[in-house]
Each structure stands twice: as structure tokens, then as C-alpha cells.
Design an enzyme around this catalytic site. Structure first.
Site, PDB file in Angstrom:
ATOM      1  CD  GLU A 112      37.917  43.907  37.124  1.00 14.98           C
ATOM      2  OE1 GLU A 112      38.018  43.305  36.394  1.00 14.98           O
ATOM      3  OE2 GLU A 112      39.188  43.890  38.020  1.00 14.98           O
ATOM      4  CG  ASN A 129      41.231  45.080  40.473  1.00 13.89           C
ATOM      5  OD1 ASN A 129      40.959  43.967  40.052  1.00 13.89           O
ATOM      6  ND2 ASN A 129      39.764  46.043  39.836  1.00 13.89           N
ATOM      7  CD  GLU A 146      38.698  41.235  39.396  1.00 11.34           C
ATOM      8  OE1 GLU A 146      39.299  41.583  39.158  1.00 11.34           O
ATOM      9  OE2 GLU A 146      37.857  40.582  38.816  1.00 11.34           O
ATOM     10  CG  ASP A 150      42.770  40.670  38.049  1.00  8.31           C
ATOM     11  OD1 ASP A 150      42.847  39.910  36.949  1.00  8.31           O
ATOM     12  OD2 ASP A 150      42.948  42.050  38.613  1.00  8.31           O
ATOM     13  CD  GLU A 206      41.588  39.621  33.470  1.00  4.30           C
ATOM     14  OE1 GLU A 206      41.213  40.782  34.650  1.00  4.30           O
ATOM     15  OE2 GLU A 206      42.561  39.237  33.142  1.00  4.30           O
TER      16      GLU A 206
HETATM   17  P1  C2E Z   1      42.479  44.127  35.613  1.00  8.82           P
HETATM   18  O1  C2E Z   1      42.035  44.190  37.028  1.00  8.82           O
HETATM   19  O2  C2E Z   1      42.800  42.947  34.812  1.00  8.82           O
HETATM   20  O3  C2E Z   1      41.637  45.106  34.751  1.00  8.82           O
HETATM   21  C1  C2E Z   1      41.035  44.597  33.631  1.00  8.82           C
HETATM   22  C2  C2E Z   1      41.593  45.113  32.763  1.00  8.82           C
HETATM   23  O4  C2E Z   1      41.267  44.552  31.358  1.00  8.82           O
HETATM   24  C3  C2E Z   1      40.697  47.445  32.708  1.00  8.82           C
HETATM   25  O5  C2E Z   1      41.725  48.099  32.239  1.00  8.82           O
HETATM   26  C4  C2E Z   1      40.108  46.553  31.308  1.00  8.82           C
HETATM   27  O6  C2E Z   1      39.595  47.902  31.381  1.00  8.82           O
HETATM   28  C5  C2E Z   1      40.840  45.403  29.809  1.00  8.82           C
HETATM   29  N1  C2E Z   1      39.570  45.590  29.512  1.00  8.82           N
HETATM   30  C6  C2E Z   1      38.456  44.375  29.617  1.00  8.82           C
HETATM   31  N2  C2E Z   1      38.284  44.434  28.579  1.00  8.82           N
HETATM   32  C7  C2E Z   1      39.251  44.363  27.720  1.00  8.82           C
HETATM   33  C8  C2E Z   1      39.170  43.774  26.371  1.00  8.82           C
HETATM   34  O7  C2E Z   1      38.429  42.883  25.418  1.00  8.82           O
HETATM   35  N3  C2E Z   1      40.491  44.417  25.232  1.00  8.82           N
HETATM   36  C9  C2E Z   1      41.094  44.893  25.874  1.00  8.82           C
HETATM   37  N4  C2E Z   1      42.574  45.570  25.124  1.00  8.82           N
HETATM   38  N5  C2E Z   1      40.935  45.423  27.381  1.00  8.82           N
HETATM   39  C10 C2E Z   1      40.345  44.967  28.208  1.00  8.82           C
HETATM   40  P2  C2E Z   1      41.499  48.942  33.337  1.00  8.82           P
HETATM   41  O8  C2E Z   1      40.725  49.392  33.475  1.00  8.82           O
HETATM   42  O9  C2E Z   1      42.690  50.103  32.847  1.00  8.82           O
HETATM   43  O10 C2E Z   1      42.928  48.534  34.546  1.00  8.82           O
HETATM   44  C11 C2E Z   1      44.198  47.994  34.256  1.00  8.82           C
HETATM   45  C12 C2E Z   1      44.578  46.996  35.566  1.00  8.82           C
HETATM   46  O11 C2E Z   1      44.832  48.599  36.813  1.00  8.82           O
HETATM   47  C13 C2E Z   1      43.410  46.496  36.454  1.00  8.82           C
HETATM   48  O12 C2E Z   1      43.865  45.059  35.741  1.00  8.82           O
HETATM   49  C14 C2E Z   1      43.551  46.297  37.292  1.00  8.82           C
HETATM   50  O13 C2E Z   1      44.537  45.573  38.030  1.00  8.82           O
HETATM   51  C15 C2E Z   1      44.071  47.694  37.331  1.00  8.82           C
HETATM   52  N6  C2E Z   1      43.351  48.750  38.448  1.00  8.82           N
HETATM   53  C16 C2E Z   1      42.034  49.138  38.091  1.00  8.82           C
HETATM   54  N7  C2E Z   1      41.045  49.821  39.007  1.00  8.82           N
HETATM   55  C17 C2E Z   1      41.904  49.240  40.222  1.00  8.82           C
HETATM   56  C18 C2E Z   1      41.856  50.059  41.486  1.00  8.82           C
HETATM   57  O14 C2E Z   1      40.792  50.092  41.874  1.00  8.82           O
HETATM   58  N8  C2E Z   1      42.829  49.520  42.322  1.00  8.82           N
HETATM   59  C19 C2E Z   1      44.178  48.845  41.691  1.00  8.82           C
HETATM   60  N9  C2E Z   1      44.943  48.548  43.410  1.00  8.82           N
HETATM   61  N10 C2E Z   1      43.994  47.843  41.135  1.00  8.82           N
HETATM   62  C20 C2E Z   1      43.402  48.478  40.111  1.00  8.82           C
HETATM   63 MG    MG Z   2      43.139  41.198  34.994  1.00 11.36          MG
HETATM   64 MG    MG Z   3      40.202  42.633  38.298  1.00 12.82          MG
END
Ligand code: C2E
Ligand code: MG
Ligand code: MG
Length: 396
Positions: free
Chosen positions: A175, A233, A265, A295, A352
Site C-alpha cells: 500500500e 488511497n 482504497e 478502507d 489492518e
Molecule cells: P489507511 O489507508 O488505513 O492506512 C493504514 C495506516 O495505518 C497507515 O497510516 C499505516 O502507517 C498505519 N499502520 C499500518 N500498520 C500499523 C500498525 O501495525 N500499527 C499502527 N499503529 N498503525 C499501522 P498513515 O500512513 O499515517 O496513513 C493514515 C491514513 O491516511 C491512511 O489510512 C489513509 O486513510 C490516509 N492516507 C494515506 N495516504 C493517503 C493518500 O495518498 N491519499 C489519501 N486520500 N489518503 C491517504
Molecule cells: Mg485503513
Molecule cells: Mg488505505
């Protein structure tokens, strides 16, 4: 009447007329005023203002985003409570714009027929009453201007988090997650900028950057012998616009990438969006062969109704269920039935946020298909993924 604590924005494309309005406002004792030459600039400035903007003084007839669109944005994002329209347009048209603004829940203090005078301004501003409902928007951690600058400077990058199959432990895909290599603030996480981008239309440019980056990375890995599905995403705020499906398909085609290799997603967005366009875009993307994932299943947008209307191929169980299910029987029941639901609908289930071996064991026992989380790997720069995969494959 004392206007000292009133926050105002003057939106007028005509420089001279804007300056005239500003000087009248100064005469009336209004001290908190910002100005903008068009709607888009105005939205950005309201969000970045150091004090609450109470009243928007708004020209209807502007190039770019016109006054009508601007008012809709003001209302939808609850940026101000009251507006004063100014226009040289015919009264019938003005009346319908006033009606629209009221229908959106804004207080219309009145319309000024040009030219603006100090007396007209005074009369309408005197009608202003502080609203009981506080505005939703607080000054954000980053400003839209910063994001625009970051985009121009190529500071947005993608990190990639591997996903693996529970049964075989094989890499099931990665991802792409947005990161901002900010010159002063260091590496910023999506929580600090996605919502700001969604509220300021910058989500388009940011999403394009992410899609381009991820698709290019997919090709670069393939050249090193690693071919694995890529997930990107897309927020509802982005998907709620026309022709998004064509843009994404066009990009994949241009880069020679098969849609079968890409999963989109769908993430929730706090900005209201046009669900009809969302459904249309997703249906068309699915027809082209893209995978569509829901998602954060179990939170917000992902209701049963959406599941039946949108052609999803994958369901991602939110981390809160994964974390809670090992020690809370109720959550375990929800988790179990979510997984059954996914499989009955023919969807692939991804869990996740798996951090511990007991979470891994539980999800595996419940027949979940794919695992993602720190227990397997943290998000990492693209160059690191092939080596990670080699090490992972050797260990298992
Ligand atoms: P998401 O799509 O549900 O992505 C998963 C988030 O959970 C990611 O946070 C990831 O780093 C985190 N994560 C994965 N495994 C674990 C784990 O074991 N423990 C914990 N505590 N966290 C874990 P991240 O990278 O901070 O992204 C947060 C959210 O921001 C994403 O949730 C997604 O909704 C959004 N996002 C990220 N990149 C994009 C993008 O390019 N476009 C859009 N529209 N939204 C984005
Ligand atoms: Mg998610
Ligand atoms: Mg995601």
C-alpha cells in the site's frame, strides 16, 4: 455599533473596487479584514486566518470560481456564518443566489448593489449577530499554501507497506502511503495534511502525485524482478468529481500498467461529497479492471448500504477491531461477522494494523486472507521493498 471584533473577508476580483471597500470598512472601525481576488484564494485565506472570519463580503461575478460556487463552499465547509453579496447583476438573479445561500444555512445580511458605499456597508453589517453554533474549522497545522508549495517542490513522496497472505506468508501487495518531506518540519504523516488538502481542492494534485509516484514505483520494482499489486488511497472528496475514472485509467495506460495490478482504497473524507459521482467513478474503474477496496471497514462511510451499492473487491478491516478483538468478546463477534460478510460477498479480507502475534493468530484462525501491520513490516521507502521481500521470504 462597534465592529472591532468582527472578522471579515472581502472577495472581489476588481482591485480598485476591493480597495474602496477596504477603506470604507476601515472607516467603520473594522480591524480584522482579509482580502482575496477570487473564491479559491478566499477559501484558503479563511482557513488560514488568525481570527474567525464571521462575514464574507462577496462579489458574485468573478473569473475562476464564481461567487455562487464560492458560497456553496463557504456553506458546505462551514467557514463563515454570514454573507453580504455585492453585484451589478439583475435583481431576479440576485434573489435566487440569496435563496441558495439561505438554503445552505448561511445568514444573508443583504445584497449591495454596486457601487459600494460606507453607508450601505454599515447598514448591512449592523444586522450581523454572532451565531450560536461555532464554526467547525480551526486553524490547521499546515496551510493550503504550504501544501501547494510542497507539491511544487516535489516534497510529497510515497512510503510502501507490504501485505502478506496469512496462509502462504507470501507478499500479497503493497500500500502506498503519503508522506511529506517538509524542509523545516521533517517527515509529516497524512493526518497532518490530507484533510487540509481535501478542504482546499489540493487533494486532486496530491492524489495525482501519489498515483504517478506509485505507478512509476511499480514499474521500477518490476525492472528489478519484483511484480506485486499496488494499492493507492483515494478519498471520497477526490472520487466525488466527474471524470476521475478516466484520469486514473489514462495514467495507468500511459505508464503501461495493467489495472489488474492496482487496487484503489476508498478512504472516508470529512468533506461532503457527491455520492452519485463516487458511485459512477467506482463502477467505471471496476469495469476497467481496477480492484476497489473499502478502507477502514467498521468505521464511518463503510456502511452495509455502501457495500451493496459499490462494486468492491476487497474489504479492509480497521485496526480498531483488530486491536480490540483479542481481549473484547463483543469486538471479536463483529470481527468474525465482518469476515464472514466479506467472504459471502466474494471479497478479499485484509486486516489492518496487526502488531502482535496473538492478533496474527486470531485473524488467521478466523480465515482472514491478508495481513498488514507493523508485525509484518512498517511503511518504508520504495527502494527498501525488494530487499525487505528477499529477507522476509528467506525467513519464513
Ligand atoms: P489507511 O489507508 O488505513 O492506512 C493504514 C495506516 O495505518 C497507515 O497510516 C499505516 O502507517 C498505519 N499502520 C499500518 N500498520 C500499523 C500498525 O501495525 N500499527 C499502527 N499503529 N498503525 C499501522 P498513515 O500512513 O499515517 O496513513 C493514515 C491514513 O491516511 C491512511 O489510512 C489513509 O486513510 C490516509 N492516507 C494515506 N495516504 C493517503 C493518500 O495518498 N491519499 C489519501 N486520500 N489518503 C491517504
Ligand atoms: Mg485503513
Ligand atoms: Mg488505505
Amino acid at each position: 455599533m462597534d465592529f472591532h471584533n468582527l472578522g471579515l473577508i472581502v472577495v472581489e476580483d476588481h482591485d480598485f473596487q476591493r480597495q474602496v471597500a477596504l477603506s470604507f470598512l476601515a472607516q467603520l472601525g473594522v480591524r480584522q479584514v482579509i482580502e482575496a481576488a477570487d473564491g479559491r484564494e478566499a477559501l484558503d485565506k479563511i482557513r488560514g486566518a488568525p481570527w474567525p472570519v464571521d462575514v464574507a463580503l462577496c462579489d458574485l461575478d468573478m473569473p475562476g470560481m464564481d461567487g455562487v460556487q464560492f458560497i456553496r463552499h463557504l456553506a458546505e465547509d462551514q467557514l463563515v456564518t454570514s454573507v453580504i453579496l455585492q453585484s451589478g447583476l439583475e435583481t431576479q438573479l440576485i434573489a435566487s443566489v440569496e435563496g441558495m445561500a439561505r438554503a445552505h444555512g448561511l445568514t444573508v445580511l443583504g445584497t449591495i448593489e454596486k457601487p459600494v458605499t460606507a453607508q450601505k456597508l454599515y447598514n448591512l453589517l449592523s444586522r450581523y449577530k454572532p451565531s450560536a453554533t461555532p464554526r467547525k474549522v480551526q486553524p490547521p497545522a499546515v496551510m493550503p499554501e504550504d501544501i501547494r508549495h510542497g507539491l511544487a517542490e516535489n516534497e510529497f513522496v510515497a512510503y510502501y507497506q507490504p501485505k502478506v497472505e496469512f496462509q502462504t506468508l507470501k507478499l500479497a501487495g503493497v500500500e502506498a502511503l503519503a508522506r511529506w518531506r517538509h524542509k523545516e518540519k521533517g517527515l509529516l504523516m497524512p493526518a497532518s495534511f490530507i484533510e487540509v488538502a481535501e478542504r482546499s481542492d489540493l487533494i486532486d494534485a496530491l492524489t495525482m502525485r501519489m498515483l504517478e509516484t506509485a505507478f512509476a514505483q511499480h514499474k521500477a520494482w518490476a525492472e528489478r524482478g519484483l511484480v506485486t499489486p499496488m494499492a493507492v488511497n483515494l478519498s471520497l472528496a477526490y472520487l466525488g468529481q466527474t471524470n476521475v475514472a478516466d484520469v486514473i485509467f489514462g495514467l495507468a495506460t500511459r505508464l503501461g500498467l495493467s489495472p489488474k495490478m492496482i487496487t484503489l482504497e476508498v478512504t472516508e473524507s470529512l468533506v461532503t461529497t457527491n455520492l452519485t459521482y463516487v458511485l459512477e467513478n467506482l463502477a467505471r474503474l471496476r469495469m476497467r479492471g481496477f480492484g476497489i477496496s473499502i478502507d477502514d471497514y467498521g468505521t464511518g462511510f463503510s456502511s452495509m448500504q455502501q457495500l451493496s451499492r459499490i462494486p468492491f473487491t476487497e474489504l479492509k478491516i480497521d485496526q480498531s477491531f483488530v486491536t480490540g478483538a483479542t481481549n473484547r468478546p463483543n469486538l471479536r463477534v463483529i470481527l468474525e461477522s465482518s469476515l464472514q460478510l466479506a467472504h459471502k460477498l466474494g471479497l478479499r479480507a485484509v486486516a489492518e494494523g496487526i502488531e502482535k502475534d496473538e492478533e496474527w493468530a486470531l485473524l488467521k484462525s478466523l480465515d482472514c486472507d491478508v495481513a498488514q501491520g507493523y508485525f509484518i513490516a512498517r511503511p518504508m521507502p520504495g527502494e527498501a521493498v525488494p530487499d525487505w521481500n528477499t529477507t522476509w521470504s528467506a525467513q519464513k
